[in-house]
Design a protein around this motif. Structure first.
Motif, PDB file in Angstrom:
ATOM      1  N   ASP A  70       0.839  -1.204   0.000  1.00 18.55           N
ATOM      2  CA  ASP A  70       0.000   0.000   0.000  1.00 18.55           C
ATOM      3  C   ASP A  70       0.877   1.258   0.000  1.00 18.55           C
ATOM      4  OD1 ASP A  70      -2.264  -1.558   0.054  1.00 18.55           O
ATOM      5  OD2 ASP A  70      -2.575  -1.381   2.227  1.00 18.55           O
ATOM      6  N   ALA A  71       1.910   1.225   0.857  1.00 20.67           N
ATOM      7  CA  ALA A  71       2.782   2.394   0.965  1.00 20.67           C
ATOM      8  C   ALA A  71       3.581   2.612  -0.312  1.00 20.67           C
ATOM      9  CB  ALA A  71       3.720   2.234   2.162  1.00 20.67           C
ATOM     10  N   ALA A  72       3.897   1.504  -0.993  1.00 20.33           N
ATOM     11  CA  ALA A  72       4.630   1.629  -2.253  1.00 20.33           C
ATOM     12  C   ALA A  72       3.768   2.328  -3.291  1.00 20.33           C
ATOM     13  CB  ALA A  72       5.056   0.257  -2.747  1.00 20.33           C
ATOM     14  N   ILE A  73       2.518   1.925  -3.360  1.00 22.28           N
ATOM     15  CA  ILE A  73       1.613   2.517  -4.348  1.00 22.28           C
ATOM     16  C   ILE A  73       1.354   3.986  -3.992  1.00 22.28           C
ATOM     17  CG2 ILE A  73      -0.791   2.464  -5.146  1.00 22.28           C
ATOM     18  CD1 ILE A  73      -0.485  -0.674  -5.056  1.00 22.28           C
ATOM     19  N   GLU A  74       1.281   4.219  -2.710  1.00 26.25           N
ATOM     20  CA  GLU A  74       1.022   5.585  -2.236  1.00 26.25           C
ATOM     21  C   GLU A  74       2.296   6.444  -2.352  1.00 26.25           C
ATOM     22  OE1 GLU A  74       1.837   8.075   1.232  1.00 26.25           O
ATOM     23  OE2 GLU A  74       2.096   5.891   1.418  1.00 26.25           O
ATOM     24  N   GLY A  75       3.492   5.799  -2.380  1.00 29.47           N
ATOM     25  CA  GLY A  75       4.706   6.529  -2.709  1.00 29.47           C
ATOM     26  C   GLY A  75       5.735   6.655  -1.604  1.00 29.47           C
ATOM     27  N   SER A  76       5.406   6.234  -0.391  1.00 27.86           N
ATOM     28  CA  SER A  76       6.352   6.451   0.704  1.00 27.86           C
ATOM     29  C   SER A  76       7.295   5.272   0.925  1.00 27.86           C
ATOM     30  CB  SER A  76       5.598   6.768   2.006  1.00 27.86           C
ATOM     31  OG  SER A  76       4.950   5.595   2.489  1.00 27.86           O
ATOM     32  N   PHE A  77       7.046   4.191   0.238  1.00 30.60           N
ATOM     33  CA  PHE A  77       7.896   3.013   0.396  1.00 30.60           C
ATOM     34  C   PHE A  77       8.532   2.729  -0.953  1.00 30.60           C
ATOM     35  CE2 PHE A  77       8.673  -1.609   0.854  1.00 30.60           C
ATOM     36  CZ  PHE A  77       9.346  -1.597   2.072  1.00 30.60           C
ATOM     37  N   ARG A  78       9.884   2.774  -1.026  1.00 28.00           N
ATOM     38  CA  ARG A  78      10.535   2.855  -2.330  1.00 28.00           C
ATOM     39  C   ARG A  78      11.436   1.672  -2.666  1.00 28.00           C
ATOM     40  NH1 ARG A  78       7.954   5.747  -5.253  1.00 28.00           N
ATOM     41  NH2 ARG A  78       9.753   6.154  -6.581  1.00 28.00           N
ATOM     42  N   ALA A  79      11.771   0.872  -1.681  1.00 26.11           N
ATOM     43  CA  ALA A  79      12.699  -0.231  -1.992  1.00 26.11           C
ATOM     44  C   ALA A  79      12.428  -1.422  -1.073  1.00 26.11           C
ATOM     45  CB  ALA A  79      14.144   0.210  -1.820  1.00 26.11           C
ATOM     46  N   ILE A  80      12.578  -2.592  -1.647  1.00 26.81           N
ATOM     47  CA  ILE A  80      12.304  -3.798  -0.862  1.00 26.81           C
ATOM     48  C   ILE A  80      13.371  -4.853  -1.134  1.00 26.81           C
ATOM     49  CG2 ILE A  80      10.784  -4.865  -2.591  1.00 26.81           C
ATOM     50  CD1 ILE A  80       9.001  -5.720  -0.197  1.00 26.81           C
ATOM     51  N   TYR A  81      13.737  -5.538  -0.057  1.00 31.50           N
ATOM     52  CA  TYR A  81      14.685  -6.648  -0.152  1.00 31.50           C
ATOM     53  C   TYR A  81      13.873  -7.916   0.094  1.00 31.50           C
ATOM     54  CZ  TYR A  81      18.964  -9.352   0.776  1.00 31.50           C
ATOM     55  OH  TYR A  81      19.983 -10.275   0.721  1.00 31.50           O
ATOM     56  N   VAL A  82      13.777  -8.756  -0.914  1.00 30.93           N
ATOM     57  CA  VAL A  82      12.926  -9.945  -0.797  1.00 30.93           C
ATOM     58  C   VAL A  82      13.800 -11.190  -0.728  1.00 30.93           C
ATOM     59  CG1 VAL A  82      10.984 -11.218  -1.755  1.00 30.93           C
ATOM     60  CG2 VAL A  82      11.194  -8.764  -2.193  1.00 30.93           C
ATOM     61  N   GLN A  83      13.805 -11.804   0.433  1.00 29.55           N
ATOM     62  CA  GLN A  83      14.600 -13.023   0.608  1.00 29.55           C
ATOM     63  C   GLN A  83      13.708 -14.229   0.336  1.00 29.55           C
ATOM     64  OE1 GLN A  83      15.375 -14.093   4.683  1.00 29.55           O
ATOM     65  NE2 GLN A  83      17.350 -15.053   4.213  1.00 29.55           N
ATOM     66  N   GLY A  84      13.986 -14.919  -0.754  1.00 23.86           N
ATOM     67  CA  GLY A  84      13.349 -16.209  -1.009  1.00 23.86           C
ATOM     68  C   GLY A  84      11.844 -16.268  -0.860  1.00 23.86           C
ATOM     69  N   GLU A  85      11.149 -15.317  -1.422  1.00 23.17           N
ATOM     70  CA  GLU A  85       9.700 -15.449  -1.455  1.00 23.17           C
ATOM     71  C   GLU A  85       9.216 -14.873  -2.767  1.00 23.17           C
ATOM     72  OE1 GLU A  85       7.403 -13.366   1.503  1.00 23.17           O
ATOM     73  OE2 GLU A  85       5.524 -14.189   0.734  1.00 23.17           O
ATOM     74  N   ASP A  86       8.319 -15.580  -3.419  1.00 27.14           N
ATOM     75  CA  ASP A  86       7.847 -15.113  -4.727  1.00 27.14           C
ATOM     76  C   ASP A  86       6.522 -14.384  -4.543  1.00 27.14           C
ATOM     77  OD1 ASP A  86       7.563 -14.623  -7.366  1.00 27.14           O
ATOM     78  OD2 ASP A  86       7.436 -16.735  -7.998  1.00 27.14           O
ATOM     79  N   ILE A  87       6.616 -13.165  -4.025  1.00 33.01           N
ATOM     80  CA  ILE A  87       5.391 -12.443  -3.678  1.00 33.01           C
ATOM     81  C   ILE A  87       4.483 -12.197  -4.874  1.00 33.01           C
ATOM     82  CG2 ILE A  87       6.069 -11.351  -1.507  1.00 33.01           C
ATOM     83  CD1 ILE A  87       7.177  -9.045  -3.024  1.00 33.01           C
ATOM     84  N   ALA A  88       5.079 -12.086  -6.047  1.00 32.77           N
ATOM     85  CA  ALA A  88       4.245 -11.800  -7.218  1.00 32.77           C
ATOM     86  C   ALA A  88       3.371 -12.995  -7.577  1.00 32.77           C
ATOM     87  CB  ALA A  88       5.107 -11.414  -8.413  1.00 32.77           C
ATOM     88  N   GLN A  89       3.771 -14.175  -7.127  1.00 36.78           N
ATOM     89  CA  GLN A  89       2.920 -15.334  -7.392  1.00 36.78           C
ATOM     90  C   GLN A  89       2.124 -15.759  -6.170  1.00 36.78           C
ATOM     91  OE1 GLN A  89       4.803 -18.908  -8.974  1.00 36.78           O
ATOM     92  NE2 GLN A  89       2.844 -19.957  -9.049  1.00 36.78           N
TER      93      GLN A  89
END
Lengths: 67, 513, 937
Positions: free
Chosen positions: C624-643
């Motif tokens: 939500d925060a990414a879409i709203e603009g305040s969250f800009r970067a994410i480190y994703v360890q071993g999880e396929d969130i898009a699926q």
């Protein structure tokens, strides 16, 4: 609708079986425990601009959080 | 109008196989023709199989028998005055007075052939339920004691004291116990279980109910081989009748005893006559032998304490309870008490059921009652106790019919089946057959039986063909020892008995020709 | 390390306090009553020859090799089936026994191929061993007699062969399939010499076989043999490690030749599995070395650019610089990360430490957010800590087992086998599930009650059960009075008529009488045990339901001893661990809130960094925060969130909105399509660390081979933190565990050294419980008193409508695992080549759908297409699918609804419509209403 408003309202329903004062306190405690500050700020913003979008218990909880 | 004449035509499947149904039909037709009302009763067989179909007519003198009656001769017989008990070349006289029957001691088979198998009135009129009524009056432990004191041993073959088995079941605590009747009568030359179930099913029901009363069982199963469709039908109908009469169910004879009984039909495997394989089969599984311990008395059907007894064992119980243990124990010799239902078969002139106290000698039974061979040739060998029993030579027939005497002679009494062979028998072929039978009927669980029996056939073939006879005889001997000592159950364990007895008594048959 | 051969004592251990002392070949040995002569002998060091006996199976007594002589007994009884009795004197060797054993072997070998030297089991064959042991020197029967040498080999299973010509008919496979696995797919066909093992008269692959490997494990010869062994030969060394699939956490021996993994063999000493396995752990390890794996770090400026392989230093400094740059422009809180339940505790720990200490915020969450976060909330509120109460072994003491929203035979097969064994022994079963899962009725198993509730009505059902317990006087008053608090408030609430079974019958679809009977059974049958899965948590009332189950268990006194409890069946291998390790934004390790100054102080001192006292963003909040603009970067360890995360459109919009997406994974997964940095991860075969399973058991994961990427994952994370200016360095993962132990009271006694010594421990493990805690809340609850929490039923917003009249619920199947990244890259695709939509014949009929038709599945947020399978496992109005294949994209249709307390997504309830897919219509166009039938209301 803001996700925060929606979530606050969903939390509020869970405490409706309690007396309003206790419910509002519990909701406020829940939000304090689990919500990141900018989510709380967002909720406060909606309390200001569109208070009727919030469940009365959630509104009361927001008041407690501010207090 | 004259009172109807009572006429008996057996519906035992041995009688049916020689046309009893047709005879019955012809009798009714002939009676109608001559205007004689008759009451036709389909009884069990008297056990004189050479006389089947044996038609009996009730007269003032008693039941006059005619046999063997072919349907084509019915008209002739009726014309000759059969309904009045008139003389005829087929007339055997008053059946009860025939020496063959008169000299028997019928306890187990007392009603077989006498009564209408499915008539509860007939059953009561002939002493039925006396045993059960007494059992219901006694404390359960006394019922067990009565059976123990009677000396009754398992009639299925192993001869284990029934009372001890019952006591184990009675002493094993558990909310659910079973009584299972082994009616998977598969031994060659045996038919007593079948004849009892077809001829007097209530006795078995009564015996099982007494067992249930004694050990605290609530459910019983009769496991009948599929080759006995008539016995299955009769037992099932008898159970229905018994339920209707209050002899089975929630409150038996008003005593509060709860026991119900069900028939289960086998699927054609000899091994399911082995008690643990039978339990597996009853559980709906493949009929495979279980290792013992645990024994079925403690861990039996569905893991519950279970009485497993043969038909004849359970059918002996009502008489024991009715007349008391002492009366039963007074019959017989040594540790073999009471009566045994012998079955004469094979090459024998007068085959059938001969129930007598233990102790008669085998020769007397075969010659005096059985009339020697049917072929008229000399007896050469006799196999007692089914396909796993030993072959006895003619010289060995002076053996008292008693468990321990047979064991001492390297043989076994088993289920009381006696199969006679004349001097044309090839004993090497019979030894081979023993192995072949084992190979055919082995459940396949243990190695000595599963593989050993097949190798046994092959080795005997080699011996007979003259291939390294000494080596192969030694191998056969080793194999027999392995099967005897190493097999899981009696199937593989006893197969060497006929083989070794044939080798011992008839060694010449094994030399190459 | 050489090949680990586990001792086989021949027959299973017998429990019990009574012991007997016997003499075996003159040696006295004292064993529990009921122990077999064979086992007693083995325990005294004397191995009696055997073939049909193995200590994982009940004695069978068929091979007749183990005959012995016993003083005072006739004959030669089989030692496997003969129990010891006090004072018994046993002889295991004598000329007679030797002759008999040779005789048995002579028979065996007379019907066995003589190809030992070229046989795949050469060196690992009990028949071969026994031939040697008994001294067989000749087979006088010759080899010309009847035999089975011409029997055909069944190669239909992708992983193992059935070479029938080598079968010795010992039935070990048949018994393993029944006794251990509980599938009963195998039998012995025919009898006597013709007896042969048969998979129900079919090829293994066409049979009911679930390929668990128990038969292969049990086979004493080459008859059932891994194809990998046939192809590669016998392994030469073993490494004991832990499976990386589900939360059961089975121990395996990885058997290798050099660094080549030949096979995975379940470890008898594994506390979770005790020698059993499933098709995934046993066989589906090929993904670990699959060519699809990326082994080099890659970066790109824009997600439309090609990937550029770089060296580790470049990747790490690039990532660190980008993260710091974003923070400098958008604030400290503009970045965050997600830890993975697939990685080790140590790897999770360092990621959350990097986020809290180096990123300087609490924006860390874990994929447990989308599965078991309600467990964390609910069990903490009621019992005081977020964990299952029992060890797996406990189920063997249960008298009534209630399975709620879980499908253990597919999802947790090895535990399901334990459970089924107990049910076969007589324990009663209650299944609460909209679907008729296999447990409801399978061989020798039948649920006493199947409460087939409408999806989304769990809370109403559990409340009604509690209502019955309360109003019918079935409450364990003593337990409640001694051990619990807030009972009266709860009782007042639960006794309200609206919570009665009759009141909710229409809503839940569960007949009131059936529900009452189930409640009575649970309350009165003795030990009542609850096992639950994502069918509980993945709802808008997931947390409420968890508390509802806890209330029910407390009210009936079913907590705090063997055979009872409330137990989450965890989806992933390390869900428990990732939660324990402080992955939630509001909690540090051991479930301690970030606002606790004392706790935070300890961490600040140890870490040398100041920590924020406020909770961070949860995964959905990050989106939500990414879409709203305040969250800009994410480190994703071993999880396929898009699926794996719900409402794919929303997720991809969030990912697209971010400036930097860092993905650490084995494969270029769906999320990697939106990534700017790809950091190749290590498979479980390369990892060195620990996993914590659903019973809180900390198991060692040992490296079987060095990291093929050149770096351990914990090293990568530490180096990024370093590059961001925060000093973080470890020489070995054991140092990370030492740090965890120093910071976390429940882990205080845990170390690699201890785990290597005693195998595994269940936390809490500290000075009070140095060897761990199999069962929790024995003497008191973690929070002191167990707390009753009223659980009002609040229906989900997701309702079936005229436009979307069906309810979609989702789940998993046995052969596949989650998003399928691993299992799709193994032979397991043979069982599940695609996701299908299960639809009730009635629902299919009115839509003109036939079995096998391609259909469109649409919800208000998206649509996808897949093949329909007609099935009456669901009630009318409910459809079901799995999410193992990205092409299906089941989460395209799932919604943004989530659990009120934890934001765990409501995967299990989505209003959908299903219609035939027109030949040419692409899935995206499928929402055209001319395609989808509208149902009259």
């Amino acid at each position: 609708m803001s996700p925060q408003v929606r979530l606050a309202n969903e939390i509020a329903v869970q405490f409706r079986h309690q007396p309003p004062d206790a419910a509002a306190a519990a909701i406020a405690a829940h939000i304090r425990t689990f919500w990141e500050p900018r989510m709380r700020a967002e909720l406060m913003r909606w309390v200001e601009i569109e208070p009727e979008s919030l469940d009365p218990l959630a509104r009361e909880a927001a008041r407690l959080l501010r207090g | 109008m004259t009172a109807p004449v009572t006429v008996y035509v057996p519906r035992d499947s041995a009688a049916l196989s020689v046309g009893a149904d047709q005879v019955a039909k012809e009798l009714e037709r002939a009676a109608a023709r001559v205007g004689r009302p008759i009451r036709l009763i389909r009884n069990g067989s008297r056990g004189m199989l050479w006389l089947e179909p044996l038609v009996e007519v009730v007269t003032e003198r008693g039941r006059v028998g005619y046999g063997p009656v072919e349907s084509s001769r019915v008209g002739d017989l009726v014309a000759a005055g059969l309904f009045d008990g008139a003389d005829h070349d087929l007339c055997q006289g008053v059946v009860d007075q025939l020496p063959w029957l008169r000299e028997q001691t019928r306890l187990c088979f007392a009603r077989v052939g006498v009564t209408d198998p499915l008539s509860p009135e007939d059953y009561l009129a002939h002493g039925g339920l006396l045993g059960l009524r007494r059992a219901l009056e006694l404390p359960a432990a006394d019922v067990v004691a009565e059976v123990t004191e009677s000396g009754l041993r398992g009639r299925g073959g192993a001869g284990f004291p029934a009372g001890i088995k019952w006591k184990t079941v009675a002493d094993t605590p558990g909310p659910l116990k079973f009584v299972c009747c082994n009616a998977d009568e598969g031994d060659s030359g045996t038919f007593a279980d079948r004849m009892l179930m077809e001829g007097d099913p209530f006795t078995l029901i009564e015996g099982m109910t007494i067992a249930a009363r004694a050990v605290g069982a609530q459910e019983g199963y009769i496991y009948i081989r599929s080759e006995y469709p008539d016995a299955v039908r009769t037992m099932r109908r008898a159970i229905d009748v018994a339920r209707a009469e209050g002899w089975l169910g929630a409150d038996i004879l008003g005593s509060g005893l709860r026991f119900d009984l069900f028939v289960r039909v086998g699927a054609g495997a000899y091994i399911c006559g082995e008690e643990t394989a039978m339990l597996e089969s009853l559980e709906g599984k493949r009929g495979m032998v279980r290792a013992k311990p645990p024994i079925p008395a403690i861990t039996g059907l569905f893991g519950k304490p279970t009485v497993v007894n043969n038909v004849l064992t359970l059918a002996s119980v009502p008489a024991i309870l009715a007349d008391g243990a002492a009366a039963y124990r007074d019959l017989g010799v040594e540790r073999s008490r009471g009566t045994q239902v012998f079955q004469l078969a094979g090459n024998i002139a007068r085959g059938g059921i001969f129930e007598t106290a233990f102790g008669m000698n085998l020769r007397e039974l075969i010659h005096r009652y059985g009339g020697g061979t049917l072929s008229g040739r000399p007896v050469r060998a006799v196999q007692v106790g089914g396909p796993l029993g030993a072959y006895l030579p003619e010289s060995g027939l002076d053996l008292p019919l008693e468990y321990e005497a047979f064991v001492a002679a390297g043989a076994m009494l088993g289920h009381g089946g006696i199969v006679v062979f004349d001097d044309t028998v090839d004993m090497a072929a019979m030894a081979r057959f023993a192995m072949e039978f084992c190979a055919e009927e082995s459940c396949g669980k243990c190695t000595p039986c599963r593989v050993g029996a097949v190798r046994g056939v092959e080795v005997i073939d080699r011996i007979v063909a003259g291939q390294d006879p000494d080596g192969n005889l030694a191998l056969l001997n080793d194999l027999c020892e392995l099967m005897t000592e190493g097999s899981l159950c009696a199937m593989g364990g006893l197969t060497p008995m006929p083989v070794r007895s044939a080798l011992l008594h008839f060694p010449d048959d094994f030399t190459a020709r | 390390m050489s090949l680990l051969k586990e001792p086989d004592l021949g027959t299973p251990a017998k429990a019990g306090p009574a012991t007997v002392t016997v003499e075996v070949d003159g040696l006295p040995v004292t064993v529990p009553e009921g122990t077999s002569v064979m086992r007693a002998a083995a325990l005294s060091g004397i191995e009696i020859p055997k073939l049909c006996a193995t200590d994982s199976l009940e004695a069978f007594g068929s091979c007749r090799l183990c005959l012995v002589e016993i003083d005072g007994r006739r004959g030669t009884p089989a030692s496997c089936t003969t129990p010891v009795s006090d004072g018994m004197k046993v002889r295991t060797q004598s000329p007679k026994l030797e002759k008999l054993r040779q005789g048995v072997m002579e028979l065996y070998i007379s019907d066995h191929p003589l190809d030992c030297l070229t046989c795949s089991a050469n060196g690992d064959c009990e028949l071969q061993d026994m031939s040697g042991v008994v001294g067989l020197r000749q087979v006088r029967y010759g080899y010309e007699g009847a035999n089975h040498l011409a029997e055909k080999t069944d190669t239909s299973n992708p992983y193992f062969n059935f070479e029938a010509s080598k079968c010795i008919a010992c039935s070990r496979c048949v018994r393993a399939c029944g006794e251990i696995q509980g599938t009963f797919a195998l039998t012995i066909e025919a009898r006597g010499f013709a007896s042969k093992v048969s998979a129900g008269g079919k090829a293994f692959m066409d049979s009911e076989c679930v390929s668990c490997g128990a038969c292969v494990q049990a086979c004493p010869t080459a008859t059932l043999q891994e194809k990998s062994v046939v192809q590669l030969g016998m392994p030469t060394r073993s490494v004991v490690t832990t499976c990386a699939y589900c939360g059961v956490g089975c121990s395996f021996k990885a058997e290798l030749r050099g660094t080549e993994l030949v096979r995975m063999v379940p470890h008898k000493d594994g506390g979770a599995n005790e020698g059993h396995s499933c098709v995934k752990g046993r066989f589906a390890f090929g993904y670990a070395t699959h060519p699809d794996r990326v082994l080099t770090p890659m970066i790109r400026e824009r997600i439309t650019d090609e990937w550029r392989p770089v060296d580790w230093d470049t990747a790490i400094s690039y990532t660190a610089a980008k993260l710091r740059d974003i923070q400098s422009r958008h604030g400290t809180g503009a970045i965050g990360g997600i830890t993975s339940s697939r990685t080790t505790n140590e790897e999770v720990y360092v990621v959350q430490k990097m986020i809290r200490a180096a990123f300087g915020n609490n924006n860390v969450d874990t994929c447990a957010r989308v599965c078991h976060s309600p467990t964390g909330y609910g069990l903490k509120q009621t019992f005081g800590t977020s964990a299952g109460t029992q060890d797996f072994r406990s189920v063997a003491k249960a008298d009534v087992i209630m399975v709620i929203g879980a499908n253990p035979t597919d999802g947790h097969p090895v535990f399901a086998s334990r459970m089924k064994r107990r049910i076969r022994e007589g324990a009663k079963l209650i299944v609460v599930d909209p679907r008729r899962i296999d447990l409801v009725r399978s061989p020798h198993i039948e649920a006493t009650h199947h409460l087939q509730l409408a999806p989304g009505t769990n809370v109403a059902v559990i409340n009604a059960m509690a209502h019955v317990v309360l109003t019918e006087g079935l409450v364990d008053r003593g337990f409640v009075a001694d051990r619990c608090e807030d009972f009266d408030t709860w009782a007042e609430f639960i006794a309200r008529p609206e919570n009665g079974p009759e009141a909710v019958e229409e809503l839940t679809g569960v007949p009131a009488e059936e529900l009452r009977a189930a409640a009575r059974l649970y309350a009165t049958a003795g030990n009542g045990a609850i096992y639950y899965g994502l069918g509980v948590t993945e709802h808008s009332q997931g947390s409420t339901m968890v508390m509802g189950m806890a209330n029910l268990a407390m009210s009936t006194g079913n907590i705090g001893r063997e055979g009872v409890g409330v137990n989450p069946l965890r989806g992933q291998n390390n869900v428990q661990g990732s939660c324990d390790m402080g992955s939630f934004p509001h909690e540090l390790t051991g479930y301690r809130h970030v606002s606790d100054d004392v706790v935070r102080g300890v961490f600040e001192e140890m870490w040398g960094a100041s920590l924020l006292p406020e909770p961070g963003l949860r995964i959905p909040n990050m989106f939500d925060a990414a879409i709203e603009g305040s969250f800009r970067a994410i480190y994703v360890q071993g999880e396929d969130i898009a699926q794996s995360d719900p409402n794919t459109k929303h997720v991809t919009a969030a990912l697209t909105a971010m400036e930097l997406v860092v993905v650490q994974d084995l494969f270029l997964n769906e999320t990697a399509k939106f990534a700017h940095v790809f950091l190749p991860g290590t498979s479980f075969l390369e990892k060195d660390g620990t996993f914590t399973n659903a019973e809180r058991r900390i198991n060692r994961v040992r490296p079987v081979m060095p990291p093929s990427t050149g770096k351990h994952e914990w090293e990568i994370v530490a180096e990024i933190a370093q590059a961001m200016g925060y000093p973080m360095h470890y020489d070995h993962p054991s140092e990370i565990m030492d740090e965890i132990a120093a910071l976390t009271p429940t882990f205080a006694g845990v170390s690699f050294e201890k785990l290597d010594k005693i195998g595994s421990v269940q936390w809490p493990c500290n000075e009070n419980a140095p060897e761990g805690t199999p069962i929790m809340h024995m003497d008191g609850f973690v929070r002191g008193k167990g707390r009753f929490v009223p659980t009002p039923y609040v229906p989900t917003r997701e309702r079936s409508t005229r436009k979307f009249p069906l309810i979609l619920t989702t789940g998993r199947i046995l052969s596949q695992y989650n998003v399928g990244a691993q299992t799709r890259r193994t032979g397991n695709v043979a069982w599940h080549p695609e996701d299908v939509l299960e639809i009730h014949p009635h629902d299919a009929e009115v839509r003109g759908i036939r079995d096998g038709d391609e259909v469109v599945l649409a919800s208000r947020v998206g649509a996808t297409s897949l093949r329909a399978v007609l099935s009456d496992r669901m009630p009318v109005g409910v459809v079901y699918t799995t999410f193992h294949h990205p092409v299906t994209g089941a989460n395209v249709v799932t919604t943004e609804n989530s659990d009120w307390a934890t934001n765990c997504p409501e995967y299990k309830v989505t209003a959908v419509q299903v219609g035939l897919r027109h030949a040419a219509a692409p899935a995206d166009a499928a929402r055209d209403e001319t395609v989808l039938p509208e149902m009259a209301e």
